[in-house]
Design a protein around this motif. Sequence first.
Motif, PDB file in Angstrom:
ATOM      1  N   GLY A 291     -19.311  41.846 -12.680  1.00 37.63           N
ATOM      2  CA  GLY A 291     -20.455  41.578 -13.538  1.00 37.63           C
ATOM      3  C   GLY A 291     -19.984  41.140 -14.902  1.00 37.63           C
ATOM      4  O   GLY A 291     -18.841  41.395 -15.281  1.00 37.63           O
ATOM      5  N   PRO A 292     -20.869  40.473 -15.645  1.00 36.25           N
ATOM      6  CA  PRO A 292     -20.461  39.931 -16.941  1.00 36.25           C
ATOM      7  C   PRO A 292     -20.242  40.985 -18.020  1.00 36.25           C
ATOM      8  O   PRO A 292     -19.859  40.629 -19.130  1.00 36.25           O
ATOM      9  CB  PRO A 292     -21.607  38.975 -17.292  1.00 36.25           C
ATOM     10  CG  PRO A 292     -22.730  39.349 -16.434  1.00 36.25           C
ATOM     11  CD  PRO A 292     -22.213  40.083 -15.251  1.00 36.25           C
TER      12      PRO A 292
ATOM     13  N   VAL B 279     -13.249  38.576 -17.771  1.00 36.32           N
ATOM     14  CA  VAL B 279     -11.876  38.506 -17.278  1.00 36.32           C
ATOM     15  C   VAL B 279     -11.202  37.240 -17.804  1.00 36.32           C
ATOM     16  O   VAL B 279     -11.787  36.155 -17.769  1.00 36.32           O
ATOM     17  CB  VAL B 279     -11.833  38.494 -15.735  1.00 36.32           C
ATOM     18  CG1 VAL B 279     -10.393  38.564 -15.247  1.00 36.32           C
ATOM     19  CG2 VAL B 279     -12.628  39.657 -15.167  1.00 36.32           C
TER      20      VAL B 279
ATOM     21  N   LEU C 223     -10.318  27.293 -15.084  1.00 36.60           N
ATOM     22  CA  LEU C 223     -11.473  26.535 -15.559  1.00 36.60           C
ATOM     23  C   LEU C 223     -11.917  25.612 -14.443  1.00 36.60           C
ATOM     24  O   LEU C 223     -11.130  25.238 -13.592  1.00 36.60           O
ATOM     25  CB  LEU C 223     -11.095  25.700 -16.782  1.00 36.60           C
ATOM     26  CG  LEU C 223     -10.512  26.452 -17.964  1.00 36.60           C
ATOM     27  CD1 LEU C 223     -10.211  25.470 -19.084  1.00 36.60           C
ATOM     28  CD2 LEU C 223     -11.445  27.536 -18.445  1.00 36.60           C
TER      29      LEU C 223
ATOM     30  N   LEU D 246     -21.080  27.780 -18.991  1.00 39.27           N
ATOM     31  CA  LEU D 246     -21.338  28.321 -17.658  1.00 39.27           C
ATOM     32  C   LEU D 246     -21.582  29.827 -17.728  1.00 39.27           C
ATOM     33  O   LEU D 246     -22.502  30.360 -17.107  1.00 39.27           O
ATOM     34  CB  LEU D 246     -20.143  28.017 -16.754  1.00 39.27           C
ATOM     35  CG  LEU D 246     -20.275  28.337 -15.269  1.00 39.27           C
ATOM     36  CD1 LEU D 246     -21.295  27.431 -14.627  1.00 39.27           C
ATOM     37  CD2 LEU D 246     -18.939  28.186 -14.563  1.00 39.27           C
ATOM     38  N   GLY D 247     -20.747  30.507 -18.519  1.00 41.07           N
ATOM     39  CA  GLY D 247     -20.945  31.940 -18.687  1.00 41.07           C
ATOM     40  C   GLY D 247     -22.072  32.263 -19.656  1.00 41.07           C
ATOM     41  O   GLY D 247     -22.908  33.127 -19.388  1.00 41.07           O
TER      42      GLY D 247
ATOM     43  N   ASN E 151     -24.762  30.599 -20.458  1.00 36.24           N
ATOM     44  CA  ASN E 151     -26.078  30.393 -19.858  1.00 36.24           C
ATOM     45  C   ASN E 151     -26.482  31.560 -18.977  1.00 36.24           C
ATOM     46  O   ASN E 151     -27.654  31.914 -18.857  1.00 36.24           O
ATOM     47  CB  ASN E 151     -26.080  29.126 -19.000  1.00 36.24           C
ATOM     48  CG  ASN E 151     -25.994  27.880 -19.849  1.00 36.24           C
ATOM     49  OD1 ASN E 151     -26.253  27.933 -21.044  1.00 36.24           O
ATOM     50  ND2 ASN E 151     -25.603  26.774 -19.247  1.00 36.24           N
ATOM     51  N   GLN E 152     -25.482  32.144 -18.339  1.00 34.86           N
ATOM     52  CA  GLN E 152     -25.743  33.219 -17.404  1.00 34.86           C
ATOM     53  C   GLN E 152     -26.108  34.510 -18.137  1.00 34.86           C
ATOM     54  O   GLN E 152     -26.971  35.262 -17.706  1.00 34.86           O
ATOM     55  CB  GLN E 152     -24.471  33.424 -16.559  1.00 34.86           C
ATOM     56  CG  GLN E 152     -24.674  34.156 -15.290  1.00 34.86           C
ATOM     57  CD  GLN E 152     -25.617  33.414 -14.369  1.00 34.86           C
ATOM     58  OE1 GLN E 152     -25.829  32.210 -14.483  1.00 34.86           O
ATOM     59  NE2 GLN E 152     -26.228  34.151 -13.465  1.00 34.86           N
TER      60      GLN E 152
ATOM     61  N   ARG F 207     -14.277  31.498 -23.274  1.00 33.50           N
ATOM     62  CA  ARG F 207     -15.274  31.789 -22.247  1.00 33.50           C
ATOM     63  C   ARG F 207     -15.472  33.286 -22.089  1.00 33.50           C
ATOM     64  O   ARG F 207     -16.593  33.777 -21.957  1.00 33.50           O
ATOM     65  CB  ARG F 207     -14.840  31.173 -20.907  1.00 33.50           C
ATOM     66  CG  ARG F 207     -15.800  31.437 -19.773  1.00 33.50           C
ATOM     67  CD  ARG F 207     -15.408  30.712 -18.510  1.00 33.50           C
ATOM     68  NE  ARG F 207     -14.121  31.173 -17.996  1.00 33.50           N
ATOM     69  CZ  ARG F 207     -13.504  30.610 -16.958  1.00 33.50           C
ATOM     70  NH1 ARG F 207     -14.044  29.590 -16.350  1.00 33.50           N
ATOM     71  NH2 ARG F 207     -12.346  31.075 -16.541  1.00 33.50           N
TER      72      ARG F 207
ATOM     73  N   ILE G 229     -19.255  35.574 -23.576  1.00 36.34           N
ATOM     74  CA  ILE G 229     -20.271  36.307 -22.809  1.00 36.34           C
ATOM     75  C   ILE G 229     -20.426  37.725 -23.337  1.00 36.34           C
ATOM     76  O   ILE G 229     -21.152  38.521 -22.764  1.00 36.34           O
ATOM     77  CB  ILE G 229     -19.980  36.319 -21.295  1.00 36.34           C
ATOM     78  CG1 ILE G 229     -18.651  37.015 -20.991  1.00 36.34           C
ATOM     79  CG2 ILE G 229     -19.972  34.912 -20.726  1.00 36.34           C
ATOM     80  CD1 ILE G 229     -18.429  37.248 -19.502  1.00 36.34           C
TER      81      ILE G 229
ATOM     82  N   TYR H   3     -11.872  29.937  -8.785  1.00 39.33           N
ATOM     83  CA  TYR H   3     -13.216  29.485  -9.158  1.00 39.33           C
ATOM     84  C   TYR H   3     -14.259  30.463  -8.630  1.00 39.33           C
ATOM     85  O   TYR H   3     -15.242  30.765  -9.295  1.00 39.33           O
ATOM     86  CB  TYR H   3     -13.515  28.084  -8.599  1.00 39.33           C
ATOM     87  CG  TYR H   3     -12.523  27.024  -8.985  1.00 39.33           C
ATOM     88  CD1 TYR H   3     -11.735  27.147 -10.130  1.00 39.33           C
ATOM     89  CD2 TYR H   3     -12.364  25.887  -8.213  1.00 39.33           C
ATOM     90  CE1 TYR H   3     -10.831  26.172 -10.480  1.00 39.33           C
ATOM     91  CE2 TYR H   3     -11.460  24.897  -8.559  1.00 39.33           C
ATOM     92  CZ  TYR H   3     -10.683  25.052  -9.688  1.00 39.33           C
ATOM     93  OH  TYR H   3      -9.786  24.092 -10.023  1.00 39.33           O
TER      94      TYR H   3
ATOM     95  N   LYS I 216     -17.998  34.945  -9.538  1.00 32.24           N
ATOM     96  CA  LYS I 216     -18.368  36.334  -9.287  1.00 32.24           C
ATOM     97  C   LYS I 216     -18.478  37.110 -10.596  1.00 32.24           C
ATOM     98  O   LYS I 216     -19.426  37.870 -10.802  1.00 32.24           O
ATOM     99  CB  LYS I 216     -17.312  37.004  -8.408  1.00 32.24           C
ATOM    100  CG  LYS I 216     -17.489  36.767  -6.929  1.00 32.24           C
ATOM    101  CD  LYS I 216     -16.470  37.606  -6.181  1.00 32.24           C
ATOM    102  CE  LYS I 216     -16.429  37.284  -4.710  1.00 32.24           C
ATOM    103  NZ  LYS I 216     -15.195  37.806  -4.104  1.00 32.24           N
ATOM    104  N   VAL I 217     -17.458  36.942 -11.463  1.00 28.46           N
ATOM    105  CA  VAL I 217     -17.460  37.676 -12.727  1.00 28.46           C
ATOM    106  C   VAL I 217     -18.678  37.291 -13.561  1.00 28.46           C
ATOM    107  O   VAL I 217     -19.314  38.139 -14.178  1.00 28.46           O
ATOM    108  CB  VAL I 217     -16.159  37.400 -13.505  1.00 28.46           C
ATOM    109  CG1 VAL I 217     -16.262  37.920 -14.922  1.00 28.46           C
ATOM    110  CG2 VAL I 217     -14.979  38.049 -12.804  1.00 28.46           C
ATOM    111  N   LEU I 218     -19.021  35.990 -13.546  1.00 24.33           N
ATOM    112  CA  LEU I 218     -20.172  35.539 -14.327  1.00 24.33           C
ATOM    113  C   LEU I 218     -21.480  35.832 -13.605  1.00 24.33           C
ATOM    114  O   LEU I 218     -22.550  35.556 -14.127  1.00 24.33           O
ATOM    115  CB  LEU I 218     -20.056  34.048 -14.626  1.00 24.33           C
ATOM    116  CG  LEU I 218     -18.840  33.642 -15.462  1.00 24.33           C
ATOM    117  CD1 LEU I 218     -18.795  32.141 -15.636  1.00 24.33           C
ATOM    118  CD2 LEU I 218     -18.867  34.328 -16.814  1.00 24.33           C
ATOM    119  N   LYS I 219     -21.375  36.352 -12.386  1.00 27.06           N
ATOM    120  CA  LYS I 219     -22.563  36.676 -11.571  1.00 27.06           C
ATOM    121  C   LYS I 219     -23.486  35.478 -11.407  1.00 27.06           C
ATOM    122  O   LYS I 219     -24.693  35.569 -11.618  1.00 27.06           O
ATOM    123  CB  LYS I 219     -23.322  37.844 -12.187  1.00 27.06           C
ATOM    124  CG  LYS I 219     -22.812  39.196 -11.703  1.00 27.06           C
ATOM    125  CD  LYS I 219     -23.970  40.130 -11.368  1.00 27.06           C
ATOM    126  CE  LYS I 219     -23.575  41.157 -10.353  1.00 27.06           C
ATOM    127  NZ  LYS I 219     -23.774  42.518 -10.780  1.00 27.06           N
TER     128      LYS I 219
END
Lengths: 278, 368
Positions: free
Chosen positions: A99-100, A104, A111, A123-124, A126-127, A173, A177, B262, B267-270
């Motif tokens: 999970g964010p 990591v 990338l 990418l992160g 936005n999530q 990155r 987050i 990738y 996964k980490v960013l869900k």
Amino acid sequence: MNTKLTTIKSPVLEGENGIIYPSANVMLDLNQLKKVYPTPKGDYVVLEDLNLKIMKEEFVTIIGHSGCGKTTMLSMIAGLNEITGGSISVLGNRIKGPGPDRGVIFQSPSLMPWMTALQNVLLGVNQVFPDATKAQRNDIAKYYLQKVGLEDAFHKKAADLSQGMQQRVGIARAFAIKPKVLLLDEPFGMLDSLTRGELQDILIEIWNKEKITAVMITHDVDEAIFLADRVVMMTSGPKAKIGDVLDIEFERPRTRKSVLEHKDYYTYRKHLIDFLEH
Amino acid sequence: MKQSITLERVGKFMGLGFLTTLKDLFTGNLEREDFISFLRKVIVPLASILLFIGLWHLGAKALFQREANFKIEKALTDQGQAAADDMKACIASGDVSCQPNTLPAPSQVWDSYKSLLKDHRAISDDKEAFIQKTATINAKREANGQEHITYTGRPSFIDQIIMSLKTVFAGFLLALIIAVPLGVLIGLSPTLRSAFNWFIQIFKPVSPVVWYLLVFMIVKTLLIYSNDDSSFIISFISVGLCSMWATLVNTAMGVSSVDKDYINVAKVLKLGPIQKVFKVILPSSLPLIFTGLKITLSVAWMVLIAIELLAQSPGLGSFVWEEFQNGANDSNSKIIVAMFVIGIIGFLLDRIMLTIQNAVSFNKNEGI
């Protein structure tokens, strides 16, 4: 053992080996952690009875011999590797998968090569910030890219960046987050020593500002001392566990020069090398 | 300078690097050390083409002679000396009625090529005249709600090439529409993969002819109430089904072998499943998908000829078959013209796909 935490005043709880931990300040708690890989010749126990508590705003580096299970432990914390026994908790909540909240930074920059530096960070972002406006999210991503010194490379394709630059994007990155815990798996292992030094400086500069609890695996004793509040030494596998813990009591913010010139530096260094050689 | 960079890029991209060298030759940019590479890239291919034509010419001549000798000997044994002399004179005069029917020489093929072009011009003039002539009638018919009168004359060689290209693109699109989504699904799900695996393994090696028959059985029944000619539909569906396997297998492989790093990042960013597919999995498997599509297009073009031939759908395949059945004096050389046209178009299609593949590939070194 060389572990003592005297500065923190809050409710305390009895930890392993009689060490006293203030419970409210534990960010990451590994409790009786165990990892077993089944092999045709029977089970291979990588980690067993591994206990580690990491405080809020603490920077912990982990050293140990290759193959001792450091990366296994880190990817279990990240939720990318299943836990065989025991538990991992973040702020008292047992983790279930990745999970964010746990950012990591991988050994390879990882990338998406078809995206630009900015898109990779976004990418992160936005999530994690789905309610922010597009402009706000762009600002966050750009802020962290600037912090890692990539203000001129927002729109460069990741594939066109050098290894060092790619890892900078990886750092941006991960910080962008806003995770609770930052996990770093030998992030500078693939870089030349000059670039490595640069990136250590960048990492510690951002970290000083954000104070995100960090767990970093490294092979480099000097890196371990320079970055960490505590260096955790793991015994060699199989059945690896925490062998020793060393508090690094240099003041922050640190500079490389002040650390190298500190009277305790070589004592710390000797302690770590003695551990690794025995 | 700028122009030369672009030309070089385009040339390299298309795999036609010799164009740059050729340009350097004319602009006098050629360095001495480039001379050897110039020799290799331009002179050697040209020489090999000339050598090929020369060997072809000699071979055709030998075959011609062999068949001519046979004809003369046959005339001699069957009908005597006078007939043999007649036959000899007839062959020497180049009379159409008695020419040996064998591999045509390069010059004959070139003549046939020119005559096919001439034929095309004649037919398209004819067509234009027809359209002009029927314009007023068609306007009237349209006003009355009747169908147009359309030109039903013989298609020219060029029309047939265009027809073939239409069929191959329709088949290619069908293959793309079926194989890419299916490949993604199979690649994502190990369960689906084992469900489809036997299906792929069994149907992949099936011959185009059998695919055509299968499609024919089904489409014929489906369109049983329709009066339209279904040969085009049957042939493009057969082409699509024959050629889609490479894309299916490559897409599934690309999707299932996405770099683990990738996936870990996702996964980490869900990332949700849709975002994971569109932002991570598809872009990273795009190079392999395009490799598959490139193979699909070249297979489609190759099986097209056989399928058109069977389906009697207008196109190069039926052109070749009709010429073979026709047995006219220049039929053989027309078949050879068709062979070259098929080869050159196949080469161009491959180059176009390679160019697209290089453009979408994020790692320029990965392009083949």
